[in-house]
Motif scaffolding. Structure first.
Motif, PDB file in Angstrom:
ATOM      1  N   VAL A 198      36.376  42.598  32.309  1.00  0.00           N
ATOM      2  CA  VAL A 198      36.916  41.261  32.056  1.00  0.00           C
ATOM      3  C   VAL A 198      36.720  40.337  33.261  1.00  0.00           C
ATOM      4  O   VAL A 198      36.658  39.123  33.117  1.00  0.00           O
ATOM      5  CB  VAL A 198      38.416  41.355  31.673  1.00  0.00           C
ATOM      6  N   ASP A 199      36.610  40.899  34.441  1.00  0.00           N
ATOM      7  CA  ASP A 199      36.345  40.088  35.628  1.00  0.00           C
ATOM      8  C   ASP A 199      35.122  39.205  35.310  1.00  0.00           C
ATOM      9  O   ASP A 199      34.141  39.693  34.738  1.00  0.00           O
ATOM     10  CB  ASP A 199      36.025  41.041  36.791  1.00  0.00           C
ATOM     11  N   SER A 200      35.180  37.911  35.632  1.00  0.00           N
ATOM     12  CA  SER A 200      34.138  36.994  35.162  1.00  0.00           C
ATOM     13  C   SER A 200      32.741  37.409  35.636  1.00  0.00           C
ATOM     14  O   SER A 200      31.780  37.324  34.875  1.00  0.00           O
ATOM     15  CB  SER A 200      34.447  35.563  35.609  1.00  0.00           C
ATOM     16  N   GLU A 201      32.653  37.886  36.890  1.00  0.00           N
ATOM     17  CA  GLU A 201      31.343  38.280  37.435  1.00  0.00           C
ATOM     18  C   GLU A 201      30.791  39.496  36.694  1.00  0.00           C
ATOM     19  O   GLU A 201      29.604  39.573  36.378  1.00  0.00           O
ATOM     20  CB  GLU A 201      31.459  38.616  38.927  1.00  0.00           C
ATOM     21  N   HIS A 202      31.673  40.455  36.453  1.00  0.00           N
ATOM     22  CA  HIS A 202      31.230  41.702  35.824  1.00  0.00           C
ATOM     23  C   HIS A 202      30.948  41.503  34.342  1.00  0.00           C
ATOM     24  O   HIS A 202      30.047  42.119  33.792  1.00  0.00           O
ATOM     25  CB  HIS A 202      32.262  42.793  36.079  1.00  0.00           C
ATOM     26  N   ALA A 211      38.158  39.352  50.372  1.00  0.00           N
ATOM     27  CA  ALA A 211      38.427  40.752  50.007  1.00  0.00           C
ATOM     28  C   ALA A 211      38.239  40.932  48.502  1.00  0.00           C
ATOM     29  O   ALA A 211      37.834  42.004  48.043  1.00  0.00           O
ATOM     30  CB  ALA A 211      39.841  41.162  50.405  1.00  0.00           C
ATOM     31  N   ASN A 212      38.519  39.887  47.731  1.00  0.00           N
ATOM     32  CA  ASN A 212      38.308  39.973  46.282  1.00  0.00           C
ATOM     33  C   ASN A 212      36.834  40.233  45.968  1.00  0.00           C
ATOM     34  O   ASN A 212      36.504  41.051  45.118  1.00  0.00           O
ATOM     35  CB  ASN A 212      38.782  38.688  45.597  1.00  0.00           C
ATOM     36  N   LYS A 213      35.951  39.526  46.697  1.00  0.00           N
ATOM     37  CA  LYS A 213      34.517  39.731  46.444  1.00  0.00           C
ATOM     38  C   LYS A 213      34.118  41.142  46.874  1.00  0.00           C
ATOM     39  O   LYS A 213      33.286  41.782  46.233  1.00  0.00           O
ATOM     40  CB  LYS A 213      33.704  38.664  47.185  1.00  0.00           C
ATOM     41  N   LEU A 268      36.040  43.795  46.715  1.00  0.00           N
ATOM     42  CA  LEU A 268      36.496  44.662  45.620  1.00  0.00           C
ATOM     43  C   LEU A 268      35.543  44.547  44.431  1.00  0.00           C
ATOM     44  O   LEU A 268      35.249  45.531  43.748  1.00  0.00           O
ATOM     45  CB  LEU A 268      37.925  44.301  45.196  1.00  0.00           C
ATOM     46  N   GLU A 269      35.030  43.342  44.192  1.00  0.00           N
ATOM     47  CA  GLU A 269      34.102  43.145  43.074  1.00  0.00           C
ATOM     48  C   GLU A 269      32.759  43.835  43.324  1.00  0.00           C
ATOM     49  O   GLU A 269      32.128  44.320  42.383  1.00  0.00           O
ATOM     50  CB  GLU A 269      33.906  41.653  42.808  1.00  0.00           C
ATOM     51  N   VAL A 270      32.331  43.868  44.588  1.00  0.00           N
ATOM     52  CA  VAL A 270      31.110  44.602  44.937  1.00  0.00           C
ATOM     53  C   VAL A 270      31.314  46.083  44.621  1.00  0.00           C
ATOM     54  O   VAL A 270      30.468  46.727  43.993  1.00  0.00           O
ATOM     55  CB  VAL A 270      30.767  44.400  46.432  1.00  0.00           C
TER      56      VAL A 270
END
Ligand code: MG
Length: 380
Positions: A144-148, A209-211, A213-215
């Motif tokens: 659901v994360d927009s990037e993913h 830090a959010n980015k 975690l997204e990585v």
């Protein structure tokens, strides 16, 4: 038609999920939250046929809450959320914040349910366990994360990519330097330019830090090496991420910065429904891209380092960050201290192999202890 369980229902994603479910005319079978609250009570009243799960509750508050909601449909305790997730034949939206969402993901996966995953910590801390549980259960997991969601959408019908490019808005402090950030307050850090989000993710966006975690989440979700994951700052937040294929062709997913789209896509994949978000106006829009400033925002580089170390290191990164963000929000830690706490905690722990959820939880507990002691020492 399939029913929907929304766990983490009082947060920003949870509430938007209910709105999307109404648009899609999708029934809500269960709702859950970590704590009882007036918001949870209101939502429970709006969905009188749904089960209600509350993970942690004061003994004294239990009776009052149960009476207000209706005692026959409410369950309490740490297992309440996972029991709901484990009921087969439903879509489970997991929008719980933090590593507390991991048991919910695993329970839903083992039951063969579709998981709409908004809890990034599940993949960050225990990606291999989650993937295993999904394939055992025979269900599926849609991010659901927009990037993913963007990358997932770009990869439908495609071979595995040569590289992915995660876009980052840069957060509220884009363009500033380290010395500008020393005295930043929680109020300043909570002001995100493009997205309206919960508290932890807003602070994480300010530190990048959010980015990070997204990585970690992307590498685990799409089974990529860290050399295949690139972060690029895109202040307009219109290109939600990109995929580069072996032949050099690039696919991107674009749209307004509105979480209702990735939420709806996760609930309805492979189908798409109209009327979820407003039409995007291209005319008059300019897109910009720049490299991330790793010196000012060291948390991003720390995330890559934790990913390359593998094993429990991503879980340690996440736990240290959760503790540091709490300390920052309560005035016990300065803004630049957040990345320092993550760095020190990673340095003080050794990466262990992950065989079970216990390995993850142990690493999480230990990392929190180390992070807290570092914060106490910094206060002196
Ligand atoms: Mg995101």
């Amino acid at each position: 038609m399939e029913q929907l369980a929304v766990l983490g229902v009082t947060g920003s994603i949870g509430r938007q999920t209910l709105a999307v479910a109404r648009q899609l005319e999708l029934g809500v079978s269960a709702i859950g939250a970590r704590r009882p609250s007036n918001e949870l009570l209101e939502i429970a009243k709006a969905y009188p046929d749904s089960k209600v799960a509350v993970a942690s509750v004061d003994e004294r508050d239990r009776g009052d809450f149960a009476a207000a909601v209706g005692s026959e449909r409410v369950s309490f305790g740490p297992e309440a959320l996972t029991e709901i997730a484990a009921e087969p034949g439903q879509i489970v939206m997991n929008s719980i914040v933090g590593v507390a969402g991991l048991p919910v993901t695993l329970a839903a996966a083992r039951a063969g349910n579709r998981i709409a995953l908004a809890n990034k910590e599940s993949m960050v801390a225990a990606g291999s366990l989650v993937r295993e549980a999904v394939s055992q259960g025979g269900g599926n997991l849609i991010p659901v994360d927009s990037e993913h969601s963007a990358i997932f959408q770009c990869l439908v019908g495609e071979p595995s990519p040569a590289k992915i490019m995660l876009t980052a808005s840069g957060g509220p402090f884009r363009g500033l330097k380290r010395e500008d950030l020393a005295g930043v307050t929680p109020e300043q850090a909570l002001r995100h330019p493009n997205w309206d989000m919960g508290k932890r993710i807003s602070i994480d966006s300010a530190t990048l830090a959010n980015k990070a975690l997204e990585v970690l989440e992307a590498a685990a979700l799409f089974q990529l090496e860290y050399d295949q994951v690139e972060v690029i700052v895109h202040p307009e937040s219109v290109v939600h991420s990109m995929v580069v294929f072996a032949d050099g062709s690039i696919k991107a997913q674009l749209g307004p910065a509105d979480m209702r789209l990735p939420i709806a896509y996760a609930l309805t994949y492979p189908h798409r429904f109209p009327g979820i978000i407003p039409e995007f106006a291209f005319v008059g829009t300019a897109f910009h891209f720049e490299p991330p400033d790793l010196e000012t925002f060291p948390a991003l580089a720390l995330g890559f380092a934790a990913g390359r170390a593998g094993g429990t290191s991503p879980a340690v990164f996440n736990a240290a960050d959760e503790v540091a963000v709490d300390a920052f929000l309560s005035g016990q830690l300065d803004f630049l201290g957040i990345a320092d706490v993550i760095s020190q905690t990673l340095e003080k722990t050794e990466s262990q192999q992950i065989r079970s959820i216990d390995d993850v939880m142990r690493a999480d507990t230990e990392a929190r202890r180390i992070a807290r002691s570092f914060i106490r020492n910094r206060l002196r």
